[in-house]
Write a protein that holds these residues in place. Sequence first.
Motif, PDB file in Angstrom:
ATOM      1  N   ILE A   1       0.848  -1.196   0.000  1.00 51.63           N
ATOM      2  CA  ILE A   1       0.000   0.000   0.000  1.00 51.63           C
ATOM      3  C   ILE A   1       0.883   1.246   0.000  1.00 51.63           C
ATOM      4  N   SER A   2       0.701   2.098  -0.990  1.00 54.66           N
ATOM      5  CA  SER A   2       1.451   3.353  -1.065  1.00 54.66           C
ATOM      6  C   SER A   2       0.733   4.281  -2.030  1.00 54.66           C
ATOM      7  N   PHE A   3       1.105   5.549  -2.012  1.00 53.67           N
ATOM      8  CA  PHE A   3       0.478   6.504  -2.918  1.00 53.67           C
ATOM      9  C   PHE A   3       0.871   6.254  -4.369  1.00 53.67           C
ATOM     10  N   SER A   4       1.966   5.525  -4.582  1.00 50.53           N
ATOM     11  CA  SER A   4       2.408   5.242  -5.943  1.00 50.53           C
ATOM     12  C   SER A   4       1.816   3.949  -6.500  1.00 50.53           C
ATOM     13  N   GLU A   5       1.155   3.171  -5.653  1.00 51.07           N
ATOM     14  CA  GLU A   5       0.560   1.918  -6.106  1.00 51.07           C
ATOM     15  C   GLU A   5      -0.549   2.196  -7.117  1.00 51.07           C
ATOM     16  N   THR A   6      -0.642   1.354  -8.137  1.00 48.33           N
ATOM     17  CA  THR A   6      -1.614   1.556  -9.213  1.00 48.33           C
ATOM     18  C   THR A   6      -3.039   1.620  -8.685  1.00 48.33           C
ATOM     19  N   THR A   7      -3.390   0.680  -7.797  1.00 52.26           N
ATOM     20  CA  THR A   7      -4.748   0.653  -7.256  1.00 52.26           C
ATOM     21  C   THR A   7      -5.051   1.915  -6.460  1.00 52.26           C
ATOM     22  N   THR A   8      -4.080   2.364  -5.654  1.00 53.04           N
ATOM     23  CA  THR A   8      -4.267   3.576  -4.848  1.00 53.04           C
ATOM     24  C   THR A   8      -4.432   4.793  -5.743  1.00 53.04           C
ATOM     25  N   GLN A   9      -3.577   4.914  -6.761  1.00 52.12           N
ATOM     26  CA  GLN A   9      -3.682   6.033  -7.689  1.00 52.12           C
ATOM     27  C   GLN A   9      -5.028   6.044  -8.396  1.00 52.12           C
ATOM     28  N   SER A  10      -5.480   4.851  -8.794  1.00 52.35           N
ATOM     29  CA  SER A  10      -6.765   4.750  -9.482  1.00 52.35           C
ATOM     30  C   SER A  10      -7.910   5.200  -8.579  1.00 52.35           C
ATOM     31  N   CYS A  11      -7.828   4.826  -7.294  1.00 55.56           N
ATOM     32  CA  CYS A  11      -8.863   5.242  -6.345  1.00 55.56           C
ATOM     33  C   CYS A  11      -8.947   6.761  -6.266  1.00 55.56           C
ATOM     34  N   PHE A  12      -7.781   7.410  -6.148  1.00 58.73           N
ATOM     35  CA  PHE A  12      -7.786   8.870  -6.043  1.00 58.73           C
ATOM     36  C   PHE A  12      -8.324   9.519  -7.312  1.00 58.73           C
ATOM     37  N   ILE A  13      -8.000   8.938  -8.460  1.00 56.20           N
ATOM     38  CA  ILE A  13      -8.496   9.480  -9.734  1.00 56.20           C
ATOM     39  C   ILE A  13     -10.015   9.359  -9.806  1.00 56.20           C
ATOM     40  N   ILE A  14     -10.525   8.176  -9.444  1.00 58.23           N
ATOM     41  CA  ILE A  14     -11.977   7.950  -9.496  1.00 58.23           C
ATOM     42  C   ILE A  14     -12.693   8.810  -8.454  1.00 58.23           C
ATOM     43  N   TRP A  15     -12.102   8.946  -7.284  1.00 58.64           N
ATOM     44  CA  TRP A  15     -12.713   9.793  -6.254  1.00 58.64           C
ATOM     45  C   TRP A  15     -12.777  11.246  -6.720  1.00 58.64           C
ATOM     46  N   ASN A  16     -11.739  11.704  -7.417  1.00 61.36           N
ATOM     47  CA  ASN A  16     -11.749  13.067  -7.944  1.00 61.36           C
ATOM     48  C   ASN A  16     -12.823  13.231  -9.019  1.00 61.36           C
ATOM     49  N   MET A  17     -12.993  12.197  -9.850  1.00 61.80           N
ATOM     50  CA  MET A  17     -14.056  12.220 -10.854  1.00 61.80           C
ATOM     51  C   MET A  17     -15.419  12.362 -10.179  1.00 61.80           C
ATOM     52  N   ALA A  18     -15.613  11.624  -9.078  1.00 64.24           N
ATOM     53  CA  ALA A  18     -16.885  11.698  -8.349  1.00 64.24           C
ATOM     54  C   ALA A  18     -17.100  13.099  -7.785  1.00 64.24           C
ATOM     55  N   TYR A  19     -16.029  13.690  -7.257  1.00 63.76           N
ATOM     56  CA  TYR A  19     -16.144  15.037  -6.693  1.00 63.76           C
ATOM     57  C   TYR A  19     -16.485  16.060  -7.776  1.00 63.76           C
ATOM     58  N   GLN A  20     -15.814  15.960  -8.927  1.00 60.33           N
ATOM     59  CA  GLN A  20     -16.106  16.882 -10.029  1.00 60.33           C
ATOM     60  C   GLN A  20     -17.550  16.727 -10.499  1.00 60.33           C
ATOM     61  N   ALA A  21     -18.027  15.504 -10.551  1.00 63.88           N
ATOM     62  CA  ALA A  21     -19.405  15.252 -10.980  1.00 63.88           C
ATOM     63  C   ALA A  21     -20.402  15.812  -9.979  1.00 63.88           C
ATOM     64  N   TRP A  22     -20.079  15.671  -8.678  1.00 63.37           N
ATOM     65  CA  TRP A  22     -20.986  16.202  -7.661  1.00 63.37           C
ATOM     66  C   TRP A  22     -21.185  17.696  -7.821  1.00 63.37           C
ATOM     67  N   LYS A  23     -20.126  18.430  -8.205  1.00 58.77           N
ATOM     68  CA  LYS A  23     -20.236  19.876  -8.372  1.00 58.77           C
ATOM     69  C   LYS A  23     -21.212  20.243  -9.496  1.00 58.77           C
ATOM     70  N   ASP A  24     -21.402  19.316 -10.451  1.00 59.68           N
ATOM     71  CA  ASP A  24     -22.377  19.550 -11.523  1.00 59.68           C
ATOM     72  C   ASP A  24     -23.813  19.505 -11.013  1.00 59.68           C
TER      73      ASP A  24
END
Length: 489
Positions: A254-277
Amino acid sequence: RSLFFPFITGRNFIFRIVIEVTFVLWLWLMMTESKYRPQTSAIFYGIIGLVSILFLATIFSISPYKSFWSSFERMEGFFGLWHYFLYFLMLISVFKSETDWRNFFGISLITSLLVSLYGVFQLLGKLDVHQGDDRLDATMGNATYLAIYLVFHIFILAFFFFKTKRISWKIIFAGAALLELFIVYKTATRGAILGLIFGVLVFSLFSFIKSRGRIRKISGVILALSIAVPILFLSLKNSSFVKNSEVLNRFATISFSETTTQSCFIIWNMAYQAWKDRPVLGWGPESFVYVFSKYYDSRLWRQEPWFDRAHNVFLDWLTSAGILGLLAYLSIFGSALMILYKLHKCNILNPELAGLCWGALLAYFIHNIFVFDNFSSYMIFFALLSYWHFLYTNKANTGKTELDDSISKSAVPFILRWGIMAVVIPASIFSLYSFNIKPVLAARSILDALRLVTYSADGSRTRNLGEGIKTLERGIGYDTFGTIEIIEQ
């Protein structure tokens, strides 16, 4: 195995059929005997609020049809949550004694033990792991679903352990808890295991502060282990012992550079951007696929081609029902914490039992940061909420007003009762056939068609295309919410 997405559709259709049949019986019972009408509590109002806001979010959804019915793969949407609400409503109305709840959770514990034994046979190679790797999934078809299901039951087993005074039963409960703890470990589900660790930490800390005598000493040992084990793991995470263990290595990497962790942050950011809509009521239940399409980030090329969940329950509620939906969901946790606190202050729950309830709630909360809800977690979570509601309304909240008494004693007139049933019974029969039996037949048609694909020894496939299309067309003819998935196939 006869249904498309069998681990999802099978148990959900059975659950919905049982709930709809039982609802008709309960409705008559409630109108006949006033004691079987639901009482109110903060948890009750929290769930009412959640269902109401989700209904509004469904109406104003990007796709109201999909938001209401969901799909074979998920079986949620508003229609799914409505059945969990009816489940909660009937539990708090019909179960009126500790014996009722002991029997209910006793059967659930026996079931969880059988599920764990299924996992043991998977570990021994006697039964297949359905996901195709070494992470046990038992009868759930998904290691994550199995993990949170058993985490809940570990806390329930501990609850029974501290509640009983018989040594023989304590040994049985402790043994079952250790078995289920081992199976949770073999699922290698990081979110559930982290939740379990923090849940045990809360339980042991509270018990250590509040309890006395031997229990305080045991709590102290558990507290020390809860702190020492993670520290020991961090100090050894680069050792060969950890790296050679699939489960431990999943945590060590588990680390910030791990692929799964990075993907989670990307998807979470997508969710946040969508919520603002759509900040107030969100995009609607089951609409994250549209969020994923609109805000797709090409850095996800190494992951699955699409996601229909944010893999974070709180962000899922934020995107599906907006800030109102998220607040309503969080209010259930808040109301449960408040009621558990009152139960402890009234000495209805001693420090150990109160600590276990808070621990289970925290474990579930932390688990939800990393994954999404499903049937296996909803079933137990709503049951626990119902039990805490029962303890509060039957033991802690003894003061009733004259208005409460007049409502509880008022009887539904005989003619009105039969008038209501004359509407409800045909509606229930229609629902059973149209919303359950027909979709089951449609789900079967998909697998019937896919079975027409045969594999030869060299791995090549032969398709009976004409018959396959006819079979799928038969499924489309049922005109159910599964039509979209049938067309995809």
